[in-house]
Design a protein around this motif. Structure first.
Motif, PDB file in Angstrom:
ATOM      1  N   GLY A   1       0.809  -1.213   0.000  1.00  0.00           N
ATOM      2  CA  GLY A   1       0.000   0.000   0.000  1.00  0.00           C
ATOM      3  C   GLY A   1       0.845   1.267   0.000  1.00  0.00           C
ATOM      4  O   GLY A   1       0.425   2.314   0.484  1.00  0.00           O
ATOM      5  N   LEU A   2       2.060   1.163  -0.570  1.00  0.00           N
ATOM      6  CA  LEU A   2       2.969   2.322  -0.637  1.00  0.00           C
ATOM      7  C   LEU A   2       3.057   2.841  -2.066  1.00  0.00           C
ATOM      8  O   LEU A   2       3.102   2.041  -3.008  1.00  0.00           O
ATOM      9  CB  LEU A   2       4.382   1.894  -0.221  1.00  0.00           C
ATOM     10  N   PRO A   3       3.114   4.161  -2.259  1.00  0.00           N
ATOM     11  CA  PRO A   3       3.346   4.655  -3.623  1.00  0.00           C
ATOM     12  C   PRO A   3       4.746   4.238  -4.101  1.00  0.00           C
ATOM     13  O   PRO A   3       5.710   4.357  -3.354  1.00  0.00           O
ATOM     14  CB  PRO A   3       3.271   6.183  -3.474  1.00  0.00           C
ATOM     15  N   GLY A   4       4.829   3.748  -5.328  1.00  0.00           N
ATOM     16  CA  GLY A   4       6.120   3.348  -5.900  1.00  0.00           C
ATOM     17  C   GLY A   4       6.454   4.217  -7.091  1.00  0.00           C
ATOM     18  O   GLY A   4       5.564   4.576  -7.873  1.00  0.00           O
ATOM     19  N   MET A   5       7.748   4.569  -7.228  1.00  0.00           N
ATOM     20  CA  MET A   5       8.176   5.366  -8.380  1.00  0.00           C
ATOM     21  C   MET A   5       9.420   4.710  -8.965  1.00  0.00           C
ATOM     22  O   MET A   5      10.360   4.401  -8.216  1.00  0.00           O
ATOM     23  CB  MET A   5       8.476   6.796  -7.929  1.00  0.00           C
ATOM     24  N   VAL A   6       9.420   4.472 -10.272  1.00  0.00           N
ATOM     25  CA  VAL A   6      10.582   3.812 -10.876  1.00  0.00           C
ATOM     26  C   VAL A   6      11.196   4.680 -11.968  1.00  0.00           C
ATOM     27  O   VAL A   6      10.487   5.390 -12.682  1.00  0.00           O
ATOM     28  CB  VAL A   6      10.227   2.403 -11.421  1.00  0.00           C
ATOM     29  N   PHE A   7      12.518   4.613 -12.057  1.00  0.00           N
ATOM     30  CA  PHE A   7      13.299   5.391 -13.023  1.00  0.00           C
ATOM     31  C   PHE A   7      13.925   4.398 -13.999  1.00  0.00           C
ATOM     32  O   PHE A   7      14.800   3.620 -13.597  1.00  0.00           O
ATOM     33  CB  PHE A   7      14.415   6.164 -12.321  1.00  0.00           C
ATOM     34  N   VAL A   8      13.481   4.406 -15.253  1.00  0.00           N
ATOM     35  CA  VAL A   8      14.018   3.434 -16.210  1.00  0.00           C
ATOM     36  C   VAL A   8      14.547   4.156 -17.455  1.00  0.00           C
ATOM     37  O   VAL A   8      14.057   5.225 -17.823  1.00  0.00           O
ATOM     38  CB  VAL A   8      12.952   2.378 -16.620  1.00  0.00           C
ATOM     39  N   PRO A   9      15.565   3.544 -18.108  1.00  0.00           N
ATOM     40  CA  PRO A   9      16.118   4.168 -19.316  1.00  0.00           C
ATOM     41  C   PRO A   9      15.102   4.075 -20.472  1.00  0.00           C
ATOM     42  O   PRO A   9      14.677   2.970 -20.829  1.00  0.00           O
ATOM     43  CB  PRO A   9      17.370   3.348 -19.616  1.00  0.00           C
ATOM     44  N   GLU A  10      14.722   5.215 -20.998  1.00  0.00           N
ATOM     45  CA  GLU A  10      13.683   5.235 -22.034  1.00  0.00           C
ATOM     46  C   GLU A  10      14.089   4.387 -23.241  1.00  0.00           C
ATOM     47  O   GLU A  10      15.205   4.488 -23.744  1.00  0.00           O
ATOM     48  CB  GLU A  10      13.442   6.680 -22.485  1.00  0.00           C
ATOM     49  N   GLY A  11      13.172   3.521 -23.673  1.00  0.00           N
ATOM     50  CA  GLY A  11      13.404   2.727 -24.882  1.00  0.00           C
ATOM     51  C   GLY A  11      14.294   1.514 -24.656  1.00  0.00           C
ATOM     52  O   GLY A  11      14.593   0.778 -25.594  1.00  0.00           O
ATOM     53  N   LYS A  12      14.736   1.259 -23.429  1.00  0.00           N
ATOM     54  CA  LYS A  12      15.689   0.169 -23.204  1.00  0.00           C
ATOM     55  C   LYS A  12      15.172  -0.873 -22.224  1.00  0.00           C
ATOM     56  O   LYS A  12      15.948  -1.663 -21.681  1.00  0.00           O
ATOM     57  CB  LYS A  12      17.018   0.739 -22.672  1.00  0.00           C
ATOM     58  N   VAL A  13      13.863  -0.873 -21.966  1.00  0.00           N
ATOM     59  CA  VAL A  13      13.296  -1.852 -21.040  1.00  0.00           C
ATOM     60  C   VAL A  13      12.444  -2.842 -21.833  1.00  0.00           C
ATOM     61  O   VAL A  13      11.631  -2.435 -22.664  1.00  0.00           O
ATOM     62  CB  VAL A  13      12.454  -1.156 -19.952  1.00  0.00           C
ATOM     63  N   ALA A  14      12.641  -4.132 -21.575  1.00  0.00           N
ATOM     64  CA  ALA A  14      11.896  -5.161 -22.303  1.00  0.00           C
ATOM     65  C   ALA A  14      10.395  -5.028 -22.008  1.00  0.00           C
ATOM     66  O   ALA A  14       9.986  -4.631 -20.913  1.00  0.00           O
ATOM     67  CB  ALA A  14      12.396  -6.542 -21.889  1.00  0.00           C
ATOM     68  N   LEU A  15       9.617  -5.392 -23.007  1.00  0.00           N
ATOM     69  CA  LEU A  15       8.160  -5.175 -22.981  1.00  0.00           C
ATOM     70  C   LEU A  15       7.460  -5.794 -21.763  1.00  0.00           C
ATOM     71  O   LEU A  15       6.612  -5.160 -21.132  1.00  0.00           O
ATOM     72  CB  LEU A  15       7.563  -5.749 -24.272  1.00  0.00           C
ATOM     73  N   GLY A  16       7.812  -7.032 -21.432  1.00  0.00           N
ATOM     74  CA  GLY A  16       7.138  -7.709 -20.317  1.00  0.00           C
ATOM     75  C   GLY A  16       7.349  -6.968 -19.002  1.00  0.00           C
ATOM     76  O   GLY A  16       6.434  -6.835 -18.183  1.00  0.00           O
ATOM     77  N   LYS A  17       8.555  -6.472 -18.810  1.00  0.00           N
ATOM     78  CA  LYS A  17       8.896  -5.775 -17.560  1.00  0.00           C
ATOM     79  C   LYS A  17       8.158  -4.440 -17.475  1.00  0.00           C
ATOM     80  O   LYS A  17       7.638  -4.062 -16.424  1.00  0.00           O
ATOM     81  CB  LYS A  17      10.411  -5.533 -17.499  1.00  0.00           C
ATOM     82  N   MET A  18       8.139  -3.731 -18.598  1.00  0.00           N
ATOM     83  CA  MET A  18       7.427  -2.446 -18.626  1.00  0.00           C
ATOM     84  C   MET A  18       5.941  -2.671 -18.374  1.00  0.00           C
ATOM     85  O   MET A  18       5.308  -1.949 -17.588  1.00  0.00           O
ATOM     86  CB  MET A  18       7.654  -1.791 -20.001  1.00  0.00           C
ATOM     87  N   ALA A  19       5.391  -3.703 -19.010  1.00  0.00           N
ATOM     88  CA  ALA A  19       3.960  -3.997 -18.852  1.00  0.00           C
ATOM     89  C   ALA A  19       3.636  -4.299 -17.393  1.00  0.00           C
ATOM     90  O   ALA A  19       2.632  -3.818 -16.851  1.00  0.00           O
ATOM     91  CB  ALA A  19       3.575  -5.177 -19.746  1.00  0.00           C
TER      92      ALA A  19
END
Ligand code: F0G
Length: 446
Positions: free
Chosen positions: A175-193
């Motif tokens: 129940g905590l807000p989560g914020m993630v920082f990822v390299p644009e265009g370099k994350v595999a589809l399943g993980k982003m989804a």
């Protein structure tokens, strides 16, 4: 043993403290600092050595049987393969535990994969069986539990994709807000989804992973968000359980080698800490050799190993295995220690070797994401070099599930025409003759 475990008088009633690797500064286990406030060094958790109900030290056989008692099949057991080892992970976590559960991943013996590497004794510890499909869940259950018990207002991480998927799921559960920082265009589809589905605020940063990590650390310092990258010492505690669990599965008989893919070096560091503690407690009688495998285009640690670890390197990382596309690994010194103390090795494998190994693992019906296959490619390499002997007992860690990167699977099997073993789908008219023709062709090809 004193730098590994707290002596009774040092513990002062607390089961654990956080201690700086560099200057020894000590913090209360409930402190939210992501690094040493005195010198900026990495913090490590030091626990009170495990004791039984009467306060007598527990080690060797007694400790091994206490873990067996907590196996998920027992009435007093714990359904998590992380929290079964609570006394060595976060003693006293009790009611605050945030668990899916996770862990309890299998050790797989697969003749085809073993034959590919040339090592008959190869076993695969498949961490892709975790709830979000990667080993990250083991550290995240502990990191999120810590976030909950210190009353963090929000949690954050930088990620090449798996940590963010895991953080998103555990933050949602807590129940905590989560914020993630990822390299644009370099994350595999399943993980982003996954990250989007589990509801984390997702920042697509115009920069690489190393840039994301620097930014999230600054955000954590300035904005008070609790940092859940693998430099968080509680994440390391959770990831140690990959080693405890595989040793338990092997009846505490030590394999000759444990081989794992390496990027930010959090896992290499955690494996080193786990083995050091296991040896000191008499859980094991000797060290296995740890082998970290990097992708050739993201291999600063492998280069440093070849130079006797004389200096730290940073590179501009590039590899098809996006999970380990990291040029400036954060847990460097700890990983050096892990390799040195286990008489370990670091090597790099090319993207071609990674893909070839992945195709073998996938076609054996096991499947894994590309970065994971670096471990198997590494075993093949070391057998060819005569370092691993065919009869050696070797455990290769596969770190992520095959469905993490569906984009790569479509590319390998349906789009590219240079991939040996590509399994093209066949388009047919809806007739039995068409099916029969495909079947005949298939049987001929066997
Ligand atoms: N394998 C996979 C599938 C990973 O996702 C990672 C790291 C590694 C291996 C390497 O582990 O960093 O501890 O050396 N993934 C991180 C992430 C960086 O953000 O998901 P490491």
């Amino acid at each position: 043993m004193s730098d590994l475990f707290l002596l009774a008088h040092e513990a002062m009633g607390h089961p654990s403290v956080a201690r700086c690797d560099d200057c020894g500064h000590q913090l209360d286990a409930h402190d939210a600092a992501a690094s040493c406030p005195a010198c900026g060094g990495l913090l490590a958790i030091v626990h009170r050595a495990p004791v039984d109900a009467l306060g007598a030290p527990l080690n060797g056989t007694a400790l091994r049987s206490s873990f067996a008692q907590h196996c998920c099949a027992r009435p007093v057991g714990h359904p998590s393969g992380v929290w079964r080892f609570e006394s060595l992970v976060m003693p006293g976590a009790g009611a605050s535990i945030v668990s899916h559960p996770e862990g309890n991943t299998p050790l797989l013996a697969r003749a085809r994969i073993a034959a590919y590497t040339g090592c008959d004794g190869l076993l695969i510890k498949h961490e892709g069986y975790n709830p979000t499909g990667s080993f990250k869940d083991r550290g995240m259950t502990v990191g999120t539990t810590q976030a909950a018990r210190i009353g963090a207002s929000a949690v954050a991480c930088a990620s090449t994709g798996n940590t963010s998927a895991s953080l998103a799921a555990y933050a949602a559960q807590a129940g905590l807000p989560g914020m993630v920082f990822v390299p644009e265009g370099k994350v595999a589809l399943g993980k982003m989804a996954q990250t989007l589905a589990y509801g984390a605020t997702t920042l697509l940063v115009r920069g690489d992973f190393d840039t994301c990590l620097a930014l999230v650390q600054e955000a954590s310092r300035q904005l008070g968000i609790y940092l859940l990258n693998s430099i968080n010492p509680w994440r390391v505690e959770g990831q140690k359980t990959i080693v405890f669990e595989l040793l338990q599965q092997l009846n505490w008989e030590v394999p000759e080698f444990i081989v794992l893919p390496a990027g930010n070096l959090g896992n290499t560091a955690a494996f080193g800490k786990a083995l050091r503690e296991a040896l000191a407690l008499g859980l094991i009688a000797r060290m296995p050799r740890l082998v970290s495998v990097q992708a050739a285009g993201a291999a600063p640690f492998a280069r440093a190993f070849r130079e006797g670890f004389a200096q730290r390197h940073r590179v501009q990382a590039e590899t098809i295995a996006t999970a380990i596309r990291i040029g400036d690994p954060a847990s460097w010194n700890r990983a050096v220690r892990a390799i040195q103390e286990t008489d370990g090795l670091v090597l790099s494998v090319t993207d071609e070797e990674i893909i070839e190994a992945k195709m073998v693992i996938d076609a054996a019906g096991v499947g894994c994401e590309a970065a994971s296959a670096a471990s198997v490619a590494g075993v093949r390499h070391l057998v060819r070099d005569g370092v691993i002997r065919p009869g050696d007992r070797v455990v290769a860690i596969t770190t992520g599930h095959v469905l993490k990167d569906p984009g790569m699977l479509v590319s390998l099997h349906q789009e590219r025409d240079d991939v040996p073993g590509a399994n093209r789908p066949v388009s047919i008219d809806p007739t039995i003759d068409a099916v029969a023709a495909v079947l005949a062709h298939r049987m001929e090809a066997r």
